[in-house]
Design a protein around this motif. Sequence first.
Motif, mmCIF file in Angstrom:
data_model
loop_
_atom_site.group_PDB
_atom_site.id
_atom_site.type_symbol
_atom_site.label_atom_id
_atom_site.label_comp_id
_atom_site.label_asym_id
_atom_site.label_seq_id
_atom_site.Cartn_x
_atom_site.Cartn_y
_atom_site.Cartn_z
ATOM 1 N N GLY A 242 0.786 -1.228 0.000
ATOM 2 C CA GLY A 242 0.000 0.000 0.000
ATOM 3 C C GLY A 242 0.815 1.274 0.000
ATOM 4 O O GLY A 242 2.044 1.270 -0.069
ATOM 5 N N ASN A 243 0.080 2.372 0.079
ATOM 6 C CA ASN A 243 0.676 3.704 0.067
ATOM 7 C C ASN A 243 1.355 4.006 1.392
ATOM 8 O O ASN A 243 1.038 3.410 2.421
ATOM 9 N N LEU A 244 2.255 4.984 1.364
ATOM 10 C CA LEU A 244 2.856 5.534 2.580
ATOM 11 C C LEU A 244 2.193 6.882 2.830
ATOM 12 O O LEU A 244 2.235 7.765 1.968
ATOM 13 N N VAL A 245 1.539 7.040 3.986
ATOM 14 C CA VAL A 245 0.851 8.276 4.325
ATOM 15 C C VAL A 245 1.559 8.923 5.506
ATOM 16 O O VAL A 245 1.755 8.282 6.549
ATOM 17 N N VAL A 246 1.964 10.187 5.320
ATOM 18 C CA VAL A 246 2.670 10.935 6.355
ATOM 19 C C VAL A 246 1.889 12.210 6.646
ATOM 20 O O VAL A 246 1.579 12.977 5.733
ATOM 21 N N ALA A 247 1.583 12.439 7.912
ATOM 22 C CA ALA A 247 0.888 13.663 8.317
ATOM 23 C C ALA A 247 1.907 14.776 8.508
ATOM 24 O O ALA A 247 2.917 14.604 9.182
ATOM 25 N N VAL A 248 1.639 15.916 7.890
ATOM 26 C CA VAL A 248 2.489 17.099 8.034
ATOM 27 C C VAL A 248 1.649 18.172 8.728
ATOM 28 O O VAL A 248 0.620 18.602 8.203
ATOM 29 N N ALA A 249 2.092 18.578 9.902
ATOM 30 C CA ALA A 249 1.333 19.554 10.688
ATOM 31 C C ALA A 249 1.460 20.960 10.095
ATOM 32 O O ALA A 249 2.354 21.232 9.285
ATOM 33 N N ASN A 250 0.571 21.845 10.509
ATOM 34 C CA ASN A 250 0.614 23.246 10.076
ATOM 35 C C ASN A 250 1.990 23.843 10.360
ATOM 36 O O ASN A 250 2.547 23.656 11.447
ATOM 37 N N ASN A 251 2.550 24.543 9.383
ATOM 38 C CA ASN A 251 3.835 25.236 9.508
ATOM 39 C C ASN A 251 4.980 24.317 9.923
ATOM 40 O O ASN A 251 5.920 24.752 10.567
ATOM 41 N N ALA A 252 4.905 23.046 9.531
ATOM 42 C CA ALA A 252 5.933 22.065 9.883
ATOM 43 C C ALA A 252 6.631 21.546 8.634
ATOM 44 O O ALA A 252 6.150 21.715 7.517
ATOM 45 N N THR A 253 7.773 20.899 8.840
ATOM 46 C CA THR A 253 8.531 20.262 7.759
ATOM 47 C C THR A 253 8.746 18.808 8.118
ATOM 48 O O THR A 253 9.094 18.484 9.256
ATOM 49 N N ARG A 254 8.537 17.920 7.144
ATOM 50 C CA ARG A 254 8.786 16.491 7.323
ATOM 51 C C ARG A 254 9.716 16.025 6.216
ATOM 52 O O ARG A 254 9.581 16.438 5.064
ATOM 53 N N TRP A 255 10.668 15.175 6.581
ATOM 54 C CA TRP A 255 11.552 14.508 5.623
ATOM 55 C C TRP A 255 11.015 13.100 5.453
ATOM 56 O O TRP A 255 10.775 12.397 6.436
ATOM 57 N N ILE A 256 10.825 12.683 4.202
ATOM 58 C CA ILE A 256 10.220 11.391 3.904
ATOM 59 C C ILE A 256 11.146 10.619 2.969
ATOM 60 O O ILE A 256 11.608 11.149 1.969
ATOM 61 N N GLY A 257 11.387 9.363 3.263
ATOM 62 C CA GLY A 257 12.230 8.516 2.422
ATOM 63 C C GLY A 257 13.510 8.163 3.135
ATOM 64 O O GLY A 257 13.693 8.527 4.293
ATOM 65 N N PRO A 258 14.397 7.468 2.459
ATOM 66 C CA PRO A 258 14.319 6.956 1.091
ATOM 67 C C PRO A 258 13.249 5.880 0.948
ATOM 68 O O PRO A 258 12.693 5.421 1.930
ATOM 69 N N PHE A 259 13.009 5.489 -0.273
ATOM 70 C CA PHE A 259 11.898 4.606 -0.600
ATOM 71 C C PHE A 259 12.391 3.305 -1.212
ATOM 72 O O PHE A 259 13.463 3.255 -1.802
ATOM 73 N N GLU A 260 11.570 2.291 -1.119
ATOM 74 C CA GLU A 260 11.896 0.989 -1.678
ATOM 75 C C GLU A 260 11.304 0.862 -3.078
ATOM 76 O O GLU A 260 10.089 1.029 -3.264
ATOM 77 N N SER A 261 12.149 0.577 -4.050
ATOM 78 C CA SER A 261 11.683 0.410 -5.435
ATOM 79 C C SER A 261 10.595 -0.644 -5.528
ATOM 80 O O SER A 261 9.608 -0.482 -6.245
ATOM 81 N N GLY A 262 10.775 -1.722 -4.810
ATOM 82 C CA GLY A 262 9.844 -2.837 -4.860
ATOM 83 C C GLY A 262 8.461 -2.500 -4.347
ATOM 84 O O GLY A 262 7.527 -3.280 -4.520
ATOM 85 N N ARG A 263 8.298 -1.342 -3.708
ATOM 86 C CA ARG A 263 6.984 -0.931 -3.228
ATOM 87 C C ARG A 263 6.437 0.290 -3.952
ATOM 88 O O ARG A 263 5.235 0.414 -4.157
ATOM 89 N N PHE A 264 7.302 1.233 -4.360
ATOM 90 C CA PHE A 264 6.831 2.534 -4.817
ATOM 91 C C PHE A 264 7.098 2.871 -6.288
ATOM 92 O O PHE A 264 6.553 3.844 -6.789
ATOM 93 N N LEU A 265 7.914 2.129 -6.986
ATOM 94 C CA LEU A 265 8.264 2.476 -8.371
ATOM 95 C C LEU A 265 7.095 2.224 -9.310
ATOM 96 O O LEU A 265 6.509 1.140 -9.336
ATOM 97 N N GLN A 266 6.722 3.251 -10.085
ATOM 98 C CA GLN A 266 5.669 3.126 -11.093
ATOM 99 C C GLN A 266 6.251 2.468 -12.345
ATOM 100 O O GLN A 266 7.461 2.493 -12.571
#
Length: 129
Positions: A78-102
């Motif tokens: 499935g998808n990876l869902v990350v909540a980003v709060a108001n006026n906040a910064t989130r770093w996401i990744g790295p990612f797995e090819s076997g899950r996310f590559l189109q």
Amino acid sequence: MARTAVAYSNLLPNADIADPAGTATNAGVGNGHVIPAAGPNGRAVPELTLLRVTAGSTGGNVTVLAGDNPPAIAAGMGNLVVAVANNATRWIGPFESGRFLQNDGTLLVDIATGFVAGTITAFRVPRNT
């Protein structure tokens, strides 16, 4: 609407880069962003990709979409869902090819409807040779 392409900012080995401004967020399911197929063999390299998402006055969920099978044999996780709060910064990744590559070699990112005045930046980590 179409997805907005997010160009890579290349991190440099043994060096530095100026902090890039990022790409304005394009909110709404299916109207998010595409990380280009800019790696070897015309594919993104999810394992070498980091995303920096900065929310403005209204945050929300950022969703990295599961890939196509094939090539993403673990897309069923499935998808990876990350909540980003108001006026906040989130770093996401790295990612797995076997899950996310189109199947066209890209990564897809959706930004929640109502996500106001944010930015997204894609960083490519270099392979030191």
